[in-house]
Design a protein around this motif. Structure first.
Motif, PDB file in Angstrom:
ATOM      1  N   LEU A 119       0.743  -1.252   0.158  1.00 56.29           N
ATOM      2  CA  LEU A 119       0.036   0.144  -0.086  1.00 56.29           C
ATOM      3  C   LEU A 119       0.810   1.310   0.020  1.00 56.29           C
ATOM      4  CD1 LEU A 119      -2.751   1.066   0.222  1.00 56.29           C
ATOM      5  CD2 LEU A 119      -2.765   1.079   2.555  1.00 56.29           C
ATOM      6  N   VAL A 120       1.762   1.173   0.745  1.00 58.80           N
ATOM      7  CA  VAL A 120       2.712   2.569   1.257  1.00 58.80           C
ATOM      8  C   VAL A 120       3.400   2.989  -0.220  1.00 58.80           C
ATOM      9  CG1 VAL A 120       4.461   3.528   2.113  1.00 58.80           C
ATOM     10  CG2 VAL A 120       2.876   2.208   3.559  1.00 58.80           C
ATOM     11  N   LEU A 121       3.775   1.744  -1.093  1.00 60.77           N
ATOM     12  CA  LEU A 121       4.756   2.017  -1.936  1.00 60.77           C
ATOM     13  C   LEU A 121       3.855   2.090  -3.307  1.00 60.77           C
ATOM     14  CD1 LEU A 121       7.872  -0.111  -1.278  1.00 60.77           C
ATOM     15  CD2 LEU A 121       7.660   2.403  -0.818  1.00 60.77           C
ATOM     16  N   SER A 122       2.637   2.203  -3.208  1.00 65.29           N
ATOM     17  CA  SER A 122       1.351   2.156  -4.445  1.00 65.29           C
ATOM     18  C   SER A 122       1.254   3.487  -4.700  1.00 65.29           C
ATOM     19  CB  SER A 122       0.623   1.230  -4.163  1.00 65.29           C
ATOM     20  OG  SER A 122      -0.408   2.064  -3.246  1.00 65.29           O
ATOM     21  N   ASP A 123       0.520   3.864  -5.691  1.00 66.64           N
ATOM     22  CA  ASP A 123       0.022   5.071  -6.119  1.00 66.64           C
ATOM     23  C   ASP A 123      -1.495   5.191  -5.500  1.00 66.64           C
ATOM     24  OD1 ASP A 123       2.250   5.962  -7.492  1.00 66.64           O
ATOM     25  OD2 ASP A 123       1.668   5.068  -9.376  1.00 66.64           O
ATOM     26  N   GLU A 124      -1.985   4.450  -4.771  1.00 60.12           N
ATOM     27  CA  GLU A 124      -3.103   4.205  -4.268  1.00 60.12           C
ATOM     28  C   GLU A 124      -3.534   5.596  -3.152  1.00 60.12           C
ATOM     29  OE1 GLU A 124      -5.737   2.138  -4.826  1.00 60.12           O
ATOM     30  OE2 GLU A 124      -4.436   1.473  -6.232  1.00 60.12           O
ATOM     31  N   PRO A 125      -4.401   6.086  -3.141  1.00 59.48           N
ATOM     32  CA  PRO A 125      -4.708   7.262  -2.260  1.00 59.48           C
ATOM     33  C   PRO A 125      -4.533   6.959  -0.714  1.00 59.48           C
ATOM     34  CG  PRO A 125      -6.892   6.494  -3.121  1.00 59.48           C
ATOM     35  CD  PRO A 125      -6.003   6.024  -3.817  1.00 59.48           C
ATOM     36  N   HIS A 126      -4.218   7.969  -0.009  1.00 58.62           N
ATOM     37  CA  HIS A 126      -4.239   7.612   1.597  1.00 58.62           C
ATOM     38  C   HIS A 126      -5.436   6.887   1.928  1.00 58.62           C
ATOM     39  CE1 HIS A 126      -1.901   8.351   5.286  1.00 58.62           C
ATOM     40  NE2 HIS A 126      -2.903   8.461   5.793  1.00 58.62           N
TER      41      HIS A 126
END
Length: 445
Positions: A119-126
């Motif tokens: 999750l942290v290293l993805s481009d997903e929103p917070h």
């Protein structure tokens, strides 16, 4: 080189790759299947941040990786660093019931890293959304784990937060003080960027308490102040010639490594002595060896069983060719302009008290790294109640000064661990919301 020893490569950069190879998806799901999903899970009690470990592992097992990451991050927003640097072998993994029936705990740290990194290293929103604005302004002093954790949780509650830090980068020891092979690929800064994605947090760098900012001014300008100033002063040996070239604080040596763009340009010395028995001493010794030092000796004044470094870290040092010499204390440094030899006195215990035996030995050195602990800089803390070099707080993380809270290594809340600092920051944000503003955080989370 002994069997199982780490190979030291001529290219120093190659010696600082990831200490623990991360799990791929299949490996993670397979490892997660080993968890028994205990009803009264001892691993949760062993985690200072109280992560629901069985639940996040079950979510990985069912291929709900994003859900697993959210389960971790809602209790520990810096779960990525903690998965890399936390001594899981003496916390959650020691408590794992699989130790008893299979002789091997579930790899909780690696599973946590797998989920959080996804999750942290993805481009997903917070993954979290701020509560409605409270119109309260919070000042956080120190951008280490405690300060960043408090800032994130306070912003999540709905406060507007300003973080003041004396360094050029946020992260504190996560950025400057952990061994380079534990935090590869600039992860500390990637985690900070992720954390700030919640919104409502302003970072102000090179703002030092007592210099660019004053505590009294912050009290007037903000509704609450959280002190997360850590332990910035390195303890000294108190020996003559301690200012000789080549006698260095281990934490400064580690920082130089972390901030170097090309490790081939660094010289750790050829004959190195590290003084201390904690994880910082281990980090310094191992990294000196990986930078090409011929001989690295870690000297500790008591026995190995008294070292605060974990057994796993001690074994890591040995695998990297570090010699561990116990029951000896430094008594004299020798050299003209640069350190050349160091004299030690043998020690032992008499009725529980450490004393010298009178027998001495010398080690030829060209570098000495001191890792005998750190203390708090109290210069700018006028008016605060201190005890044993720490800020005194009550059960709500409040100091004796109005609307001033504190947490992390600058208070006596337990072990000086990243994971404990994160928990302090989270709990302090909850406490200030409840005590000062009447906010029931259970209605938000």
């Amino acid at each position: 080189m002994t069997s199982g020893a780490t190979k030291i490569n001529p290219n120093k950069n190659d010696n600082f790759t990831d200490l623990h190879k991360p799990l791929n998806r299949l490996q993670a799901i397979t490892e997660a299947a080993r968890c028994t999903y205990c009803y009264d899970a001892p691993c949760i009690k062993a985690c200072p941040t109280g992560i629901d470990i069985p639940t996040f592992i079950h979510q990985i097992r069912t291929d709900n990786i994003t859900g697993a990451a959210k389960t971790i991050l809602q209790e520990n927003i810096m779960g990525g660093t903690c998965a890399r640097a936390c001594p899981t072998e003496v916390l959650c993994e020691r408590a794992c019931v699989r130790n008893h029936d299979q002789g091997k705990p579930v790899e909780i740290g690696l599973l946590q890293r797998f989920a959080v990194d996804d999750l942290v290293l993805s481009d997903e929103p917070h993954p979290f959304v701020r509560a409605p604005e409270t119109d309260k302004r919070i000042a956080v002093v120190g951008a280490g784990p405690a300060g960043l954790s408090c800032a994130h949780r306070a912003a999540l509650i709905g406060h507007t937060v300003t973080v003041f830090d004396g360094r050029e980068k946020a992260g504190g020891l996560n950025e400057y003080g952990l061994a380079a092979y534990k935090m590869v690929d600039d992860f500390a800064q990637k985690e900070v960027e992720f954390l700030l994605g919640i919104g409502g947090i302003e970072m102000r760098h090179q703002q030092r308490l007592g210099q660019e900012i004053q505590l009294a001014d912050l009290q007037q300008q903000y509704d609450a102040v959280f002190l997360a100033i850590g332990l910035s002063n390195s303890n000294q040996l108190g020996l003559e010639n301690e200012s000789l070239n080549g006698v260095v604080d281990a934490i400064d040596f580690i920082e130089d490594i972390r901030q170097a763009k090309d490790l081939n340009q660094l010289d750790a010395g050829d004959s190195v002595v590290v003084i201390g028995g904690g994880n910082t001493a281990i980090d310094a010794a191992v990294q000196a060896k990986r930078l090409g030092a011929e001989q690295v000796t870690l000297v500790y004044r008591r026995g190995e069983e008294h070292m605060s470094a974990t057994d796993w870290e001690i074994e890591l040092a040995r695998k990297n060719g570090v010699t561990i010499q116990c029951w000896a204390k430094p008594i004299q440094l020798h050299g003209t302009n640069k350190v050349e030899t160091i004299t030690f006195e043998d020690t032992h215990l008499e009725q529980g008290r450490l004393v010298g035996t009178g027998d001495t030995f010398e080690i030829e050195v060209d570098r000495v790294y001191k890792a005998i602990g750190q203390s708090m800089n109290t210069d700018a803390l006028t008016g605060l109640t201190l005890a044993n070099g720490k800020i005194v707080i009550n059960e709500h993380f409040q100091t004796n000064l109005k609307n001033v809270f504190a947490g992390g290594d600058c208070i006596a809340s337990g072990e000086d661990l990243t994971v404990q600092a994160v928990e302090d920051g989270k709990r302090a944000a909850h406490a200030m919301g409840r005590v000062l503003f009447g906010i029931d955080v259970t209605e938000i989370f």
